[in-house]
Design a protein around this motif. Structure first.
Motif, short mmCIF file in Angstrom:
data_model
loop_
_atom_site.label_atom_id
_atom_site.label_comp_id
_atom_site.label_asym_id
_atom_site.label_seq_id
_atom_site.Cartn_x
_atom_site.Cartn_y
_atom_site.Cartn_z
N MET A 106 30.53 22.33 66.11
CA MET A 106 31.50 22.65 67.16
C MET A 106 31.75 21.40 67.99
SD MET A 106 33.48 24.76 68.78
CE MET A 106 33.03 26.35 68.06
N ASP A 108 31.86 20.20 71.06
CA ASP A 108 31.43 20.60 72.40
C ASP A 108 30.71 19.44 73.08
OD1 ASP A 108 28.90 20.50 71.21
OD2 ASP A 108 28.72 22.67 71.01
N SER A 133 36.80 25.80 69.25
CA SER A 133 36.87 27.19 69.68
C SER A 133 38.24 27.75 69.31
CB SER A 133 36.67 27.27 71.19
OG SER A 133 37.05 28.55 71.67
N SER A 138 39.98 21.86 72.30
CA SER A 138 39.04 20.87 72.81
C SER A 138 39.79 19.57 73.05
CB SER A 138 37.91 20.62 71.82
OG SER A 138 37.13 19.51 72.24
#
Length: 259
Positions: A106, A108, A133, A138
Motif C-alpha cells: 500500500m 502509505d 486506497s 495517494s
C-alpha cells in the motif's frame, strides 16, 4: 463472434473454464497464502485456491499478501513463513504447482521507510507491486514510483481500473505509464464483478493498449468461481492481444525471488 460482442452475451457452460487461462503463464497477484491478510484464512482454503488456479491452466503463481501499515503489518519474514507452510502442504498433497511469494504494498506513510531501508519482498527480477486506497488518491504515488526506481526496482501499479477517483481523469493513467510504472489488470474487471464503471474503464484501458500484466487478485472461493465464469464466457487472450502482457516472460529468468 468477436470478443467485444461476447462481452454482452451470456453463453456459459460448466467445465469450459478448464485451461482457459494457461496463456497467462504466471499469476503474479493473488492472496492465496494462509492466515496472513484478508485472503485465504487457512491451509485448506489455500489448497482449494491453488487447485482452482491449476484447473484454469495456471501452474505457477507468485502470492502477494498485503503490506499495509496498521492493518496488515507483514514483513519478508511473516510472508516467508506463510509461504513455507503452504509450500509444505502442496508437497505433502503431491500437487505439482510452482508457488513463489512477494507482496502488494500500500502506498502509505510506511512505504517510504521500507523502500529506503530496502526491507521489501519484491517480485522476481526486482519488480515491486504497489496499490492505493480505493477511497482516496495517494498524493505520494508519483514520488513513490520515483523512489522505487531510484533503488533499482520496477514499480507495478495493481488494478488501476479500480481507483474510482481516476475514472473522470483518464489522462492520469498515461501520466503513470509515462513515469515508468507498469499497469496490472485484475481479470475480474472485464466482467461486472467490481461494477459497471470499473468494467468500462478496464475495457477503455485495454483498447488503449495500456496494460502490461494481468493478475487474478484472488482472495477466496467467490473470486475463484467468478474467475471460472470469466474464463468461460470471455476469450481473455484475444481481448488483451493488443496489450504488451508480460506475465509469461517478465519473470521467467528467475525461479527464486531476489530480496
Amino acid at each position: 463472434m468477436s470478443f467485444w460482442k461476447n462481452l454482452f452475451t451470456s453463453n456459459t457452460k460448466k467445465n469450459e473454464a478448464v485451461g482457459k487461462l494457461a496463456w497467462i503463464g504466471v499469476d503474479m497477484h493473488n492472496h492465496v497464502l494462509p492466515g496472513i491478510d484478508d485472503g485465504s484464512p487457512d491451509i485448506d482454503q489455500s489448497l482449494t485456491l491453488v487447485q482452482g488456479l491449476k484447473e484454469l491452466g495456471i501452474h505457477r503463481c507468485i502470492s502477494t499478501p498485503h503490506v499495509m501499515h496498521g492493518v496488515h503489518d507483514n514483513t519478508p519474514t511473516t510472508i516467508q513463513d506463510a509461504h513455507a507452510k503452504l509450500k509444505k502442504a502442496i508437497t505433502d498433497r503431491g500437487i505439482k504447482f510452482d508457488l513463489q511469494y512477494s507482496a502488494e504494498y500500500m502506498v502509505d506513510d510506511q512505504l517510504e521507510t521500507l523502500i529506503q531501508s530496502k526491507n521489501l519482498c519484491p517480485l522476481p527480477n526486482r519488480h515491486i507491486l504497489i496499490e492505493m486506497s480505493y477511497l482516496a488518491e495517494s498524493r505520494a504515488l508519483f514520488q513513490t514510483i520515483k523512489d522505487i526506481q531510484e533503488k533499482g526496482y520496477q514499480p507495478i501499479l495493481a488494478h488501476p481500473e479500480r481507483y474510482n477517483y481516476y475514472h473522470q481523469n483518464f489522462k492520469v493513467y498515461k501520466e503513470i505509464k509515462d513515469a515508468g510504472c507498469l499497469l496490472q489488470l485484475n481479470l475480474l474487471a472485464v466482467s461486472r464483478y467490481y461494477g459497471e464503471h470499473v468494467k468500462s474503464i478496464a475495457l477503455t484501458l485495454i483498447k488503449s493498449g495500456m496494460y502490461d500484466l494481468v493478475g487474478t487478485d484472488m482472495h477466496h472461493e467467490k473470486h475463484l468461481r467468478a474467475l471460472k465464469m470469466v474464463a468461460t464466457k470471455y476469450d481473455t487472450f484475444d481481448l488483451l492481444k493488443d496489450n504488451p502482457i508480460k506475465n509469461a516472460t517478465i519473470f521467467e529468468d528467475s525461479q527464486k525471488l531476489a530480496i
